[in-house]
Design a protein around this motif. Structure first.
Motif, PDB file in Angstrom:
ATOM      1  N   SER A 286       0.467  -1.350  -0.231  1.00 14.88           N
ATOM      2  CA  SER A 286      -0.081   0.203  -0.243  1.00 14.88           C
ATOM      3  C   SER A 286       0.935   1.119   0.300  1.00 14.88           C
ATOM      4  CB  SER A 286      -1.120  -0.093   1.459  1.00 14.88           C
ATOM      5  OG  SER A 286      -1.945   1.071   0.978  1.00 14.88           O
ATOM      6  N   SER A 287       0.262   2.477   0.326  1.00 12.75           N
ATOM      7  CA  SER A 287       1.087   3.592  -0.079  1.00 12.75           C
ATOM      8  C   SER A 287       0.070   4.604   0.671  1.00 12.75           C
ATOM      9  CB  SER A 287       0.895   3.975  -1.644  1.00 12.75           C
ATOM     10  OG  SER A 287       1.353   5.394  -1.444  1.00 12.75           O
ATOM     11  N   ASP A 288       1.257   5.662   1.134  1.00 12.61           N
ATOM     12  CA  ASP A 288       1.227   6.680   1.592  1.00 12.61           C
ATOM     13  C   ASP A 288      -0.096   7.701   1.643  1.00 12.61           C
ATOM     14  OD1 ASP A 288       3.143   7.228   0.366  1.00 12.61           O
ATOM     15  OD2 ASP A 288       2.750   9.584   0.908  1.00 12.61           O
ATOM     16  N   TYR A 289      -0.182   7.840  -0.077  1.00 18.14           N
ATOM     17  CA  TYR A 289      -1.223   8.071  -0.156  1.00 18.14           C
ATOM     18  C   TYR A 289      -2.899   7.633  -0.402  1.00 18.14           C
ATOM     19  CZ  TYR A 289       1.724  10.510  -4.026  1.00 18.14           C
ATOM     20  OH  TYR A 289       2.343  11.962  -4.833  1.00 18.14           O
ATOM     21  N   VAL A 290      -2.900   6.831   0.621  1.00 18.06           N
ATOM     22  CA  VAL A 290      -4.614   6.688   0.866  1.00 18.06           C
ATOM     23  C   VAL A 290      -4.190   7.523   2.481  1.00 18.06           C
ATOM     24  CG1 VAL A 290      -4.058   4.052   0.827  1.00 18.06           C
ATOM     25  CG2 VAL A 290      -3.394   5.491   2.677  1.00 18.06           C
ATOM     26  N   PHE A 291      -3.602   8.438   3.064  1.00 15.96           N
ATOM     27  CA  PHE A 291      -4.154   9.365   3.705  1.00 15.96           C
ATOM     28  C   PHE A 291      -4.227  10.717   3.078  1.00 15.96           C
ATOM     29  CE2 PHE A 291      -1.740   6.237   6.573  1.00 15.96           C
ATOM     30  CZ  PHE A 291      -2.776   5.502   6.763  1.00 15.96           C
ATOM     31  N   ASP A 292      -4.487  12.167   3.738  1.00 17.99           N
ATOM     32  CA  ASP A 292      -4.503  13.530   3.034  1.00 17.99           C
ATOM     33  C   ASP A 292      -3.403  14.296   3.722  1.00 17.99           C
ATOM     34  OD1 ASP A 292      -5.212  14.485   5.576  1.00 17.99           O
ATOM     35  OD2 ASP A 292      -7.293  14.338   5.215  1.00 17.99           O
ATOM     36  N   GLY A 293      -2.877  13.801   4.355  1.00 21.45           N
ATOM     37  CA  GLY A 293      -1.688  14.256   5.030  1.00 21.45           C
ATOM     38  C   GLY A 293      -1.674  15.501   5.751  1.00 21.45           C
ATOM     39  N   GLU A 294      -2.835  15.704   6.503  1.00 24.02           N
ATOM     40  CA  GLU A 294      -3.540  16.349   7.095  1.00 24.02           C
ATOM     41  C   GLU A 294      -3.196  16.325   8.879  1.00 24.02           C
ATOM     42  OE1 GLU A 294      -3.581  19.768   6.335  1.00 24.02           O
ATOM     43  OE2 GLU A 294      -3.563  19.304   3.999  1.00 24.02           O
ATOM     44  N   LYS A 295      -2.848  15.369   8.984  1.00 24.33           N
ATOM     45  CA  LYS A 295      -2.886  15.055  10.537  1.00 24.33           C
ATOM     46  C   LYS A 295      -1.314  15.485  11.039  1.00 24.33           C
ATOM     47  CE  LYS A 295      -1.880  10.690  13.945  1.00 24.33           C
ATOM     48  NZ  LYS A 295      -2.027   9.277  13.736  1.00 24.33           N
ATOM     49  N   PRO A 304      -7.923   6.743   9.925  1.00 19.81           N
ATOM     50  CA  PRO A 304      -8.660   6.997   8.634  1.00 19.81           C
ATOM     51  C   PRO A 304      -8.557   6.912   7.407  1.00 19.81           C
ATOM     52  CG  PRO A 304     -10.039   7.676  10.629  1.00 19.81           C
ATOM     53  CD  PRO A 304      -8.290   7.422  10.783  1.00 19.81           C
ATOM     54  N   LEU A 305      -8.893   6.339   5.960  1.00 18.89           N
ATOM     55  CA  LEU A 305      -8.424   6.387   5.032  1.00 18.89           C
ATOM     56  C   LEU A 305      -8.594   7.822   4.721  1.00 18.89           C
ATOM     57  CD1 LEU A 305      -8.026   2.824   3.197  1.00 18.89           C
ATOM     58  CD2 LEU A 305      -6.086   3.838   5.121  1.00 18.89           C
ATOM     59  N   CYS A 306      -8.757   8.538   4.458  1.00 21.26           N
ATOM     60  CA  CYS A 306      -8.472   9.897   3.375  1.00 21.26           C
ATOM     61  C   CYS A 306      -7.564  10.549   1.990  1.00 21.26           C
ATOM     62  CB  CYS A 306      -8.924  11.329   3.916  1.00 21.26           C
ATOM     63  SG  CYS A 306      -9.567  12.203   3.904  1.00 21.26           S
ATOM     64  N   LEU A 308      -6.581  12.002  -1.251  1.00 18.20           N
ATOM     65  CA  LEU A 308      -6.447  13.036  -2.425  1.00 18.20           C
ATOM     66  C   LEU A 308      -7.016  12.985  -3.561  1.00 18.20           C
ATOM     67  CD1 LEU A 308      -4.050  15.408  -0.524  1.00 18.20           C
ATOM     68  CD2 LEU A 308      -6.029  15.494  -0.021  1.00 18.20           C
ATOM     69  N   GLY A 309      -6.331  12.099  -4.556  1.00 22.10           N
ATOM     70  CA  GLY A 309      -6.255  11.492  -6.129  1.00 22.10           C
ATOM     71  C   GLY A 309      -6.636  10.802  -6.500  1.00 22.10           C
ATOM     72  N   ILE A 310      -7.114  10.315  -7.396  1.00 21.28           N
ATOM     73  CA  ILE A 310      -7.257   9.348  -8.127  1.00 21.28           C
ATOM     74  C   ILE A 310      -6.349   7.683  -7.644  1.00 21.28           C
ATOM     75  CG2 ILE A 310      -7.939   7.894 -10.070  1.00 21.28           C
ATOM     76  CD1 ILE A 310      -9.575   9.669 -10.007  1.00 21.28           C
ATOM     77  N   TYR A 311      -4.710   8.634  -7.473  1.00 24.06           N
ATOM     78  CA  TYR A 311      -4.511   7.014  -7.344  1.00 24.06           C
ATOM     79  C   TYR A 311      -4.310   6.697  -6.040  1.00 24.06           C
ATOM     80  CZ  TYR A 311       0.193   4.557  -5.530  1.00 24.06           C
ATOM     81  OH  TYR A 311       1.188   3.852  -4.813  1.00 24.06           O
ATOM     82  N   GLY A 312      -4.613   7.737  -5.220  1.00 21.12           N
ATOM     83  CA  GLY A 312      -4.782   7.367  -3.215  1.00 21.12           C
ATOM     84  C   GLY A 312      -5.737   7.183  -3.345  1.00 21.12           C
ATOM     85  N   GLN A 313      -7.207   7.028  -3.959  1.00 20.85           N
ATOM     86  CA  GLN A 313      -8.348   6.553  -4.490  1.00 20.85           C
ATOM     87  C   GLN A 313      -8.344   5.274  -4.867  1.00 20.85           C
ATOM     88  OE1 GLN A 313     -10.865   9.345  -5.948  1.00 20.85           O
ATOM     89  NE2 GLN A 313     -10.373  10.548  -5.274  1.00 20.85           N
ATOM     90  N   THR A 314      -7.429   4.339  -5.504  1.00 19.79           N
ATOM     91  CA  THR A 314      -7.755   3.368  -5.913  1.00 19.79           C
ATOM     92  C   THR A 314      -6.784   2.276  -4.933  1.00 19.79           C
ATOM     93  OG1 THR A 314      -5.405   3.538  -7.191  1.00 19.79           O
ATOM     94  CG2 THR A 314      -7.539   4.074  -8.619  1.00 19.79           C
ATOM     95  N   LYS A 315      -5.893   2.877  -4.528  1.00 14.54           N
ATOM     96  CA  LYS A 315      -4.895   2.424  -3.128  1.00 14.54           C
ATOM     97  C   LYS A 315      -6.137   1.542  -2.494  1.00 14.54           C
ATOM     98  CE  LYS A 315      -1.123   0.867  -4.036  1.00 14.54           C
ATOM     99  NZ  LYS A 315      -0.391  -0.372  -3.832  1.00 14.54           N
ATOM    100  N   ALA A 316      -6.824   3.544  -1.845  1.00 15.85           N
ATOM    101  CA  ALA A 316      -7.524   2.648  -0.709  1.00 15.85           C
ATOM    102  C   ALA A 316      -8.167   1.824  -1.076  1.00 15.85           C
ATOM    103  CB  ALA A 316      -8.199   4.189  -0.001  1.00 15.85           C
ATOM    104  N   ALA A 317      -8.553   1.721  -1.764  1.00 12.81           N
ATOM    105  CA  ALA A 317     -10.133   1.174  -2.367  1.00 12.81           C
ATOM    106  C   ALA A 317      -9.735  -0.464  -2.209  1.00 12.81           C
ATOM    107  CB  ALA A 317     -10.023   1.299  -3.459  1.00 12.81           C
ATOM    108  N   GLY A 318      -8.154  -1.003  -2.816  1.00 16.81           N
ATOM    109  CA  GLY A 318      -7.666  -2.407  -2.948  1.00 16.81           C
ATOM    110  C   GLY A 318      -7.010  -2.381  -1.066  1.00 16.81           C
ATOM    111  N   ASP A 319      -6.587  -1.358  -0.439  1.00 15.12           N
ATOM    112  CA  ASP A 319      -6.786  -1.809   0.176  1.00 15.12           C
ATOM    113  C   ASP A 319      -8.037  -2.693   1.570  1.00 15.12           C
ATOM    114  OD1 ASP A 319      -4.158  -0.767   0.464  1.00 15.12           O
ATOM    115  OD2 ASP A 319      -4.163   0.511   2.270  1.00 15.12           O
TER     116      ASP A 319
END
Length: 468
Positions: A286-295, A304-306, A308-319
């Motif tokens: 997986s990837s850090d891109y599943v987060f929005d980086g605001e923490k 929680p997964l959040c 920002l972009g298409i790549y991150g959304q696909t990685k979050a869905a895969g997780d």
């Protein structure tokens, strides 16, 4: 005679993984009753949750019926419904225990769990004996089987009734002695994305032994559903998914969006299906891109997964999909550096060519070198760490990309003041193509992987070794 009133107990034998179980049998003047396989109780007692898919019964009307020795690439739960047998098992798996023998008499109050690759045989000691066995795979002509002669001198099985006095099939008589047996190999590990930077690091670490099967995108393309039938999946124990669509900016285009979802979500869903149906362990990167980086602080595995972009959304869905697989590891990482073109090599090249670059200074994280990810994957698998999500990145102080660029310049003997820090917005201001939003904070908490016994290397120390 069947012994009534036993407690459910499980005992290890001389053959690794071969377990002897005493079963509670309840009887009265009408007869008796037992639970031949009761998953919840038996798993709690120490038997594996082996997932039987078929129940077979072999009825034998005469004393001395002798069958075996057969080893198949699946697990068995062997018991007796009526009568009594002398059971014999010989380890026919590759490894140090090859040839190890275990024998015991079974009546309805005893059973044996036989792991994949251990040869199985029996001789009936009473008339009207019903020998039963549950298996966790269906017979296949493509599977690898092995056989041993019942009279093998090396095994020296002490049959209660001499073999020259009993009925044995011609096929069983023709089986080889131990020195001619083809051992059953271990189940394999499939590494997907073997031509990528992490795939290459896994090959460097794991080597080219027959138990490791490497598949490039040419061999298995996650965007092509035909890979469902590309392997006999029951021959595998583990799939390591090092394949992914990683073009984060291209993913923001209409064509890239389709490709990203096809590989990172649809393909991963098919992998999850394969793993669940065949009881495999699925390792997914997986990837850090599943987060929005605001923490404010490091991201833990259960944040929680959040994306920002298409790549991150696909990685979050895969997780989320992989998390439904009973046996899974999600290895979440960030800022990956391996073989081929990458940020570190680019900065070193600019330093050597006298170029003074602008580098983003408002994104913070740690580099993760592919050899560290590969070692982390090997560790959770070999240590049988609890299934779930593990952050695996470099350790040490989180830095910005500009800070890391300055360290690269220092390490190659250039002046770090040549680096100019700029904001993400300034860096991409002149971009003529879509740009994916980046998380500003990519620092991952490492307490869970450390508690599992693996301590990632400091990312700046790894950077120095990488450049050296």
């Amino acid at each position: 005679m069947t012994e009534f009133g036993k407690a459910l107990t499980v005992t290890e034998t001389a053959i690794p993984g071969l377990l002897l179980a005493d079963l509670p049998v309840h009887g009265d003047s009408r007869g008796w009753f037992k639970e031949n396989w009761q998953r919840e109780k038996m798993v709690a007692a120490g038997l594996p949750d082996f997932g039987p898919v078929q129940n077979n019964i072999s009825f034998n009307d005469a004393i001395g019926t002798t069958r075996g020795i057969h080893a198949e690439p699946w697990d068995k739960w062997v018991s007796v419904a009526t009568g009594r047998i002398f059971g014999a098992w010989v380890d026919l798996r590759e490894g140090e225990s090859f040839g190890q023998v275990f024998t015991v008499e079974l009546d309805p109050s005893r059973a044996v769990f036989v792991p994949r690759g251990v040869g199985n045989a029996y001789q009936t000691l009473e008339t009207d004996t019903a020998y039963t066995y549950l298996v966790n795979d269906h017979w296949s002509p493509d599977a690898e089987y092995s056989f041993l002669n019942l009279a093998d001198e090396a095994s020296a099985i002490a049959w209660p009734i001499p073999l020259d006095e009993v009925e044995i099939s011609d096929k069983d008589k023709a089986h080889p002695r131990l020195d001619g047996v083809k051992p059953i190999p271990p189940k394999k590990t499939l590494i997907l994305g073997a031509d990528g930077q992490l795939g290459q690091a896994l090959r460097d670490l794991l080597g080219d032994a027959a138990e490791f099967d490497y598949a490039s995108r040419r061999d298995i393309d996650l965007s092509d559903s035909s890979f469902l039938s590309a392997r006999r999946w029951r021959d595998y124990a583990t799939i390591i998914n090092a394949a992914a669509y990683t073009a984060v900016d291209v993913a923001e285009t209409p064509e890239g969006r389709v490709d990203a979802w096809s590989t990172n979500v649809t393909g991963v869903a098919l992998l999850a299906r394969i793993a669940s149906e065949n009881r495999l362990t699925l390792v997914h990167v997986s990837s850090d891109y599943v987060f929005d980086g605001e923490k404010n602080g490091e991201y833990a595995e259960d944040d929680p997964l959040c994306p920002l972009g298409i790549y991150g959304q696909t990685k979050a869905a895969g997780d989320a999909i992989v998390a439904t697989v009973p046996h899974h590891y999600i290895i979440r990482t960030s800022w990956v550096i391996g073989a081929g073109k990458n940020f570190v090599r680019t900065m070193a090249s600019l330093a050597e060519r006298g170029v003074d670059p602008n580098v983003v200074d408002d994104q913070v994280g740690r580099l993760t070198f592919t050899q560290d990810i590969a070692q982390g994957i090997r560790h959770v698998l070999s240590s049988h760490a609890p299934y779930g999500v593990y952050n695996v990145s470099g350790s040490g102080t989180a830095l910005s990309w500009a800070d890391i660029a300055r360290r690269v310049f220092e390490l190659v003997g250039a002046d770090p003041s040549r680096i100019t820090g700029v904001s993400t917005e300034e860096y991409f201001a002149s971009a003529s193509v879509p740009v994916s939003p980046r998380p500003r904070n990519s620092a991952l908490a490492l307490e869970r992987i450390t508690a599992a016994g693996f301590t990632p290397a400091d990312h700046i120390d790894s950077l120095a070794r990488y450049l050296a």
